[in-house]
Design an enzyme around this catalytic site. Sequence first.
Site, PDB file in Angstrom:
ATOM      1  N   GLY A   1      -3.318  14.312  -6.100  1.00 26.24           N
ATOM      2  CA  GLY A   1      -3.252  13.835  -4.715  1.00 26.24           C
ATOM      3  C   GLY A   1      -1.818  13.864  -4.218  1.00 26.24           C
ATOM      4  N   GLY A   2      -1.133  12.723  -4.325  1.00 22.57           N
ATOM      5  CA  GLY A   2       0.213  12.567  -3.764  1.00 22.57           C
ATOM      6  C   GLY A   2       1.176  13.691  -4.130  1.00 22.57           C
TER       7      GLY A   2
ATOM      8  N   GLU B   1     -12.727   7.817  -2.910  1.00 21.99           N
ATOM      9  CA  GLU B   1     -12.482   7.329  -1.541  1.00 21.99           C
ATOM     10  C   GLU B   1     -13.722   7.531  -0.678  1.00 21.99           C
ATOM     11  OE1 GLU B   1      -8.869   9.521  -0.921  1.00 21.99           O
ATOM     12  OE2 GLU B   1      -7.851   8.202  -2.343  1.00 21.99           O
TER      13      GLU B   1
ATOM     14  N   SER C   1      -2.593   9.639 -10.098  1.00 18.01           N
ATOM     15  CA  SER C   1      -1.130   9.532 -10.220  1.00 18.01           C
ATOM     16  C   SER C   1      -0.550  10.518 -11.225  1.00 18.01           C
ATOM     17  CB  SER C   1      -0.718   8.094 -10.549  1.00 18.01           C
ATOM     18  OG  SER C   1      -1.121   7.222  -9.504  1.00 18.01           O
TER      19      SER C   1
ATOM     20  N   GLU D   1     -11.473  10.605 -12.599  1.00 19.00           N
ATOM     21  CA  GLU D   1     -10.436   9.956 -11.813  1.00 19.00           C
ATOM     22  C   GLU D   1     -10.642   8.444 -11.860  1.00 19.00           C
ATOM     23  OE1 GLU D   1      -8.583  12.802  -8.822  1.00 19.00           O
ATOM     24  OE2 GLU D   1     -10.252  11.850  -7.821  1.00 19.00           O
TER      25      GLU D   1
ATOM     26  N   ASN E   1      -5.361  17.911  -3.749  1.00 21.73           N
ATOM     27  CA  ASN E   1      -6.167  17.246  -2.724  1.00 21.73           C
ATOM     28  C   ASN E   1      -5.223  16.612  -1.703  1.00 21.73           C
ATOM     29  OD1 ASN E   1      -7.918  15.686  -1.229  1.00 21.73           O
ATOM     30  ND2 ASN E   1      -8.361  14.220  -2.864  1.00 21.73           N
ATOM     31  N   TRP E   2      -5.134  17.257  -0.557  1.00 20.51           N
ATOM     32  CA  TRP E   2      -4.184  16.777   0.462  1.00 20.51           C
ATOM     33  C   TRP E   2      -4.714  15.538   1.192  1.00 20.51           C
ATOM     34  CZ3 TRP E   2      -2.260  21.733   3.537  1.00 20.51           C
ATOM     35  CH2 TRP E   2      -1.656  22.622   2.642  1.00 20.51           C
ATOM     36  N   LYS E   3      -5.961  15.219   1.024  1.00 25.20           N
ATOM     37  CA  LYS E   3      -6.596  14.100   1.748  1.00 25.20           C
ATOM     38  C   LYS E   3      -6.374  14.263   3.259  1.00 25.20           C
ATOM     39  CE  LYS E   3      -5.897  11.361  -2.356  1.00 25.20           C
ATOM     40  NZ  LYS E   3      -5.908  10.069  -2.977  1.00 25.20           N
TER      41      LYS E   3
ATOM     42  N   GLY F   1      -3.480   6.992  -6.540  1.00 22.73           N
ATOM     43  CA  GLY F   1      -2.520   6.585  -5.513  1.00 22.73           C
ATOM     44  C   GLY F   1      -1.794   5.294  -5.831  1.00 22.73           C
TER      45      GLY F   1
ATOM     46  N   HIS G   1     -15.507  12.114  -4.348  1.00 24.73           N
ATOM     47  CA  HIS G   1     -14.211  11.457  -4.560  1.00 24.73           C
ATOM     48  C   HIS G   1     -14.397   9.943  -4.362  1.00 24.73           C
ATOM     49  CE1 HIS G   1     -10.061  10.210  -4.004  1.00 24.73           C
ATOM     50  NE2 HIS G   1      -9.703  11.357  -4.568  1.00 24.73           N
TER      51      HIS G   1
HETATM   52  C1  PEP Z   1      -6.864  11.964  -5.899  1.00 24.50           C
HETATM   53  O1  PEP Z   1      -7.005  11.335  -4.873  1.00 24.50           O
HETATM   54  O2  PEP Z   1      -7.715  12.814  -6.240  1.00 24.50           O
HETATM   55  C2  PEP Z   1      -5.692  11.679  -6.702  1.00 24.50           C
HETATM   56  C3  PEP Z   1      -5.688  12.027  -7.948  1.00 24.50           C
HETATM   57  O3  PEP Z   1      -4.651  11.052  -6.052  1.00 24.50           O
HETATM   58  P1  PEP Z   1      -3.213  10.682  -6.662  1.00 24.50           P
HETATM   59  O4  PEP Z   1      -2.753  11.873  -7.471  1.00 24.50           O
HETATM   60  O5  PEP Z   1      -2.345  10.438  -5.468  1.00 24.50           O
HETATM   61  O6  PEP Z   1      -3.408   9.474  -7.510  1.00 24.50           O
END
Ligand code: PEP
Length: 253
Positions: A235-236, A98, A214, A168, A9-11, A174, A96
């Site tokens: 994500g990251g 967010e 994370s 999640e 997920n590049w956001k 994040g 998600h």
């Molecule tokens: C996400 O936003 O779906 C996610 C898992 O982010 P991160 O890996 O950066 O915690």
Amino acid sequence: MRQQLVAGNWKMNKNLQEGLQLAREVIQQAGQYNQVTVLLAPPYIHLPGIFEMLGGNANLKLAAQNCHDEAHGAYTGEVSASMLSSVGCSHVIIGHSERRQYAGETDAILARKVDRVLENDLVPIFCCGEDLQQRESDKHQEVVQSQLSKGLYHLSSEDMAGMIIAYEPVWAIGTGKTASPEQAQEMHAFIRQSISDRYGSNVAQQVTILYGGSCNPGNAKELFAMEDVDGGLIGGASLKASDFSEVIQALHP
Ligand code: PEP
């Protein structure tokens, strides 16, 4: 069918040129792990370009990060599930944290989004998870149960069997704080049991349940080793091709 799957997920990151370059690198590095389904979920603007680059590669697929809950109409700035299908998406991330938090997406809206995605023969990746206060007050299972039942439990058994769910925990997204493998397994088993209670164990055994929060090259292997963890929503660590490839490798048999 329950799959081994890693989704990136590049956001809201990467302009068009940067995004196409990242996709090129991921295709080169991750394409070899062909027993894992790899999904790229870039911003909307990258979707057609990346779809062209994927060129029918069987284990690399395209996901969108969201869609609207109506099929079409006067919704300025929005994108529908059928539009996503027309640019080559096979999956759509729904709910998600967010979007729940910043865009005010309620369980009722998310249930309608899931319906739009399924109507277009796309696969929803339905996100659920508790925040820190809910975890600390031991409400995490209650919260996830409510998200599942309000967002998904109107579906038929057939649609449910094809679902992908991403657990999640909001406190792990994040933040660099990851759920322990035991915490992830406990919740994934709880989710599978909840599906089994509603739809039966045959359906529950077919649902793919991803962990997100994370997850990175340093912790992916032990998370993915847990029985009910079928892969990750990343994500990251999906923004650097080498890190993302290492996460994929951690799942590859
Ligand atoms: C996400 O936003 O779906 C996610 C898992 O982010 P991160 O890996 O950066 O915690």
